[in-house]
Design a protein around this motif. Structure first.
Motif, PDB file in Angstrom:
ATOM      1  N   UNK A 131       0.833  -1.211   0.000  1.00 36.04           N
ATOM      2  CA  UNK A 131       0.000   0.000   0.000  1.00 36.04           C
ATOM      3  C   UNK A 131       0.862   1.254   0.000  1.00 36.04           C
ATOM      4  N   UNK A 132       1.939   1.236   0.780  1.00 37.81           N
ATOM      5  CA  UNK A 132       2.834   2.402   0.807  1.00 37.81           C
ATOM      6  C   UNK A 132       3.516   2.610  -0.535  1.00 37.81           C
ATOM      7  N   UNK A 133       3.890   1.520  -1.180  1.00 39.81           N
ATOM      8  CA  UNK A 133       4.512   1.635  -2.503  1.00 39.81           C
ATOM      9  C   UNK A 133       3.534   2.209  -3.517  1.00 39.81           C
ATOM     10  N   UNK A 134       2.260   1.790  -3.453  1.00 42.85           N
ATOM     11  CA  UNK A 134       1.274   2.320  -4.396  1.00 42.85           C
ATOM     12  C   UNK A 134       0.926   3.772  -4.102  1.00 42.85           C
ATOM     13  N   UNK A 135       1.027   4.189  -2.829  1.00 44.32           N
ATOM     14  CA  UNK A 135       0.854   5.610  -2.523  1.00 44.32           C
ATOM     15  C   UNK A 135       1.932   6.437  -3.212  1.00 44.32           C
ATOM     16  N   UNK A 136       3.144   5.893  -3.281  1.00 48.96           N
ATOM     17  CA  UNK A 136       4.244   6.600  -3.921  1.00 48.96           C
ATOM     18  C   UNK A 136       4.149   6.509  -5.441  1.00 48.96           C
ATOM     19  N   UNK A 137       3.736   5.342  -5.932  1.00 53.37           N
ATOM     20  CA  UNK A 137       3.662   5.117  -7.380  1.00 53.37           C
ATOM     21  C   UNK A 137       2.346   4.405  -7.684  1.00 53.37           C
ATOM     22  N   UNK A 138       1.280   5.171  -7.986  1.00 55.27           N
ATOM     23  CA  UNK A 138      -0.062   4.587  -8.146  1.00 55.27           C
ATOM     24  C   UNK A 138      -0.190   3.568  -9.266  1.00 55.27           C
ATOM     25  N   UNK A 139       0.758   3.522 -10.205  1.00 50.97           N
ATOM     26  CA  UNK A 139       0.611   2.614 -11.333  1.00 50.97           C
ATOM     27  C   UNK A 139       1.169   1.224 -11.053  1.00 50.97           C
ATOM     28  N   UNK A 140       1.627   0.979  -9.832  1.00 49.29           N
ATOM     29  CA  UNK A 140       2.045  -0.365  -9.463  1.00 49.29           C
ATOM     30  C   UNK A 140       0.829  -1.287  -9.380  1.00 49.29           C
TER      31      UNK A 140
END
Length: 369
Positions: A131-140
């Motif tokens: 979730x934290x990674x997608x907050x940084x990069x929504x296209x993951x």
């Protein structure tokens, strides 16, 4: 015929490494002539991804290579500032960091082990939940279990870089001879090359021809640089709104590197295929499928280019830098995946060595011996 260039330096190879060395020497008042077998900057450097990611790529071994890469990355901001000022061209230098993502549970466990090692080595990396990674990069992808963020990794547009290096090199007074393959290298005092029927003598001959560094005759077999071509298939996508990837994203089997002009580079295979540069369905499928697993939004993007480049790999895939063991011949080759990253430090180390015999303590680890 005999063309005497005593006091000058001959450089074989017009990629990022050869051009950076030539520019460095010209800045120091040393005249150089650079020979390229085809068009300068259009081989491996043109076909790379321009990632400057020593922290993400830090493996469990190769400590010397990692420190060389970190030292080169430290020099990149000043290198870019000087290059853009000298050439009048931008190179799209970006400092947004790299996201190294896991696409399933097994990959997450392997990534955690790598992350623990990185932290033990003092690297500035951060563990992120999915979730934290997608907050940084929504296209993951929505179900990624975790990621490691390396904030200190950077990137550059490799094609803009080589264009800027060519311009800066020539503006500094360097002589560029394209479509001029070197037929032979002749060590000695002076050293020389043979090209177009001429014997070209010079104070030093720098071999910076990447995967083609063994192709020039003259050197005895056991002193030819042990460099081989390692094939890497890649493709380029065109980013279109609403798709707007902002970070370099690494997965297990593919990476994606977005550039500010809308290019999205996806790579790369690693194949021991000699000088074969054919693009294959299997190669493209493997990287597209791996990239789609971590960034599914690429599915509808237009494919604008495909290619296969040849990385120059040495026996241990570390670069070969410095004295070649024969009078007047210097190696600056074998950079494998790291030619763009290592261009600033290689230019400094080799420039200092050939200009006034100043040998950095970094050089011995990368001797051809």
């Amino acid at each position: 015929q005999r063309l005497l260039l005593m006091g000058r330096i001959v450089i074989i190879g017009g990629g990022a490494i050869g051009l950076a060395i030539g520019w460095r020497l010209q800045q120091a008042g040393v005249q150089t002539v650079l020979f390229d077998r085809r068009e300068a900057g259009r081989a491996s450097s043109w076909l790379s991804a321009g990632m400057l990611a020593p922290d993400t790529e830090r493996g469990f071994e190769d400590e010397a290579l990692y420190h060389l890469g970190r030292e080169s990355l430290r020099r990149w901001p000043s290198f870019v500032a000087a290059l853009e000022a000298a050439s009048g061209l931008g190179v799209d230098y970006r400092t947004g960091g790299t996201l190294h993502v896991a696409d399933d549970r097994d990959a997450a466990e392997a990534l955690r082990r790598h992350f623990a090692f990185q932290r033990e080595q003092g690297l500035d990396v951060q563990w992120l939940t999915g979730a934290e990674a997608r907050d940084m990069e929504p296209f993951l992808a929505p179900r990624l279990p975790g990621a490691v963020y390396a904030s200190s990794d950077h990137q550059v547009d490799n094609r803009l870089l080589v264009e800027a290096l060519i311009t800066a090199y020539q503006k500094a007074g360097g002589t560029l001879r394209e479509h001029t393959p070197v037929e032979a290298i002749e060590p000695g005092e002076p050293a020389a090359i043979r090209v177009d029927g001429e014997r070209v003598e010079a104070r030093h001959v720098i071999v910076a021809a990447g995967a083609w560094s063994r192709q020039s005759g003259g050197l005895v077999p056991n002193l030819r640089p042990p460099v081989r071509p390692i094939k890497g298939q890649m493709l380029q996508l065109k980013m279109q709104a609403p798709f707007d990837l902002q970070h370099v994203v690494w997965g297990r089997d593919a990476y994606l590197a977005p550039k500010s002009n809308g290019r999205l580079l996806v790579g790369a295979t690693v194949e021991e295929m000699g000088f074969d540069t054919s693009v294959t369905a299997g190669g493209l499928y493997s990287i597209l499928e791996a990239a789609w697993r971590i960034v599914p939004g690429i599915y509808d993007l237009e494919v604008t280019e495909t290619w296969a480049g040849l990385r120059p790999g040495s026996r241990d895939n570390d670069p070969l830098l410095g004295d070649a063991g024969k009078p007047g011949v210097v190696y600056a080759t074998g950079h494998y995946r790291n030619g763009i990253l290592l261009a600033p430090i290689t230019a400094t180390l080799i420039g200092d060595w050939v200009a006034d015999q100043r040998a950095s303590p970094l050089l011995p680890a990368f001797s051809w011996e």
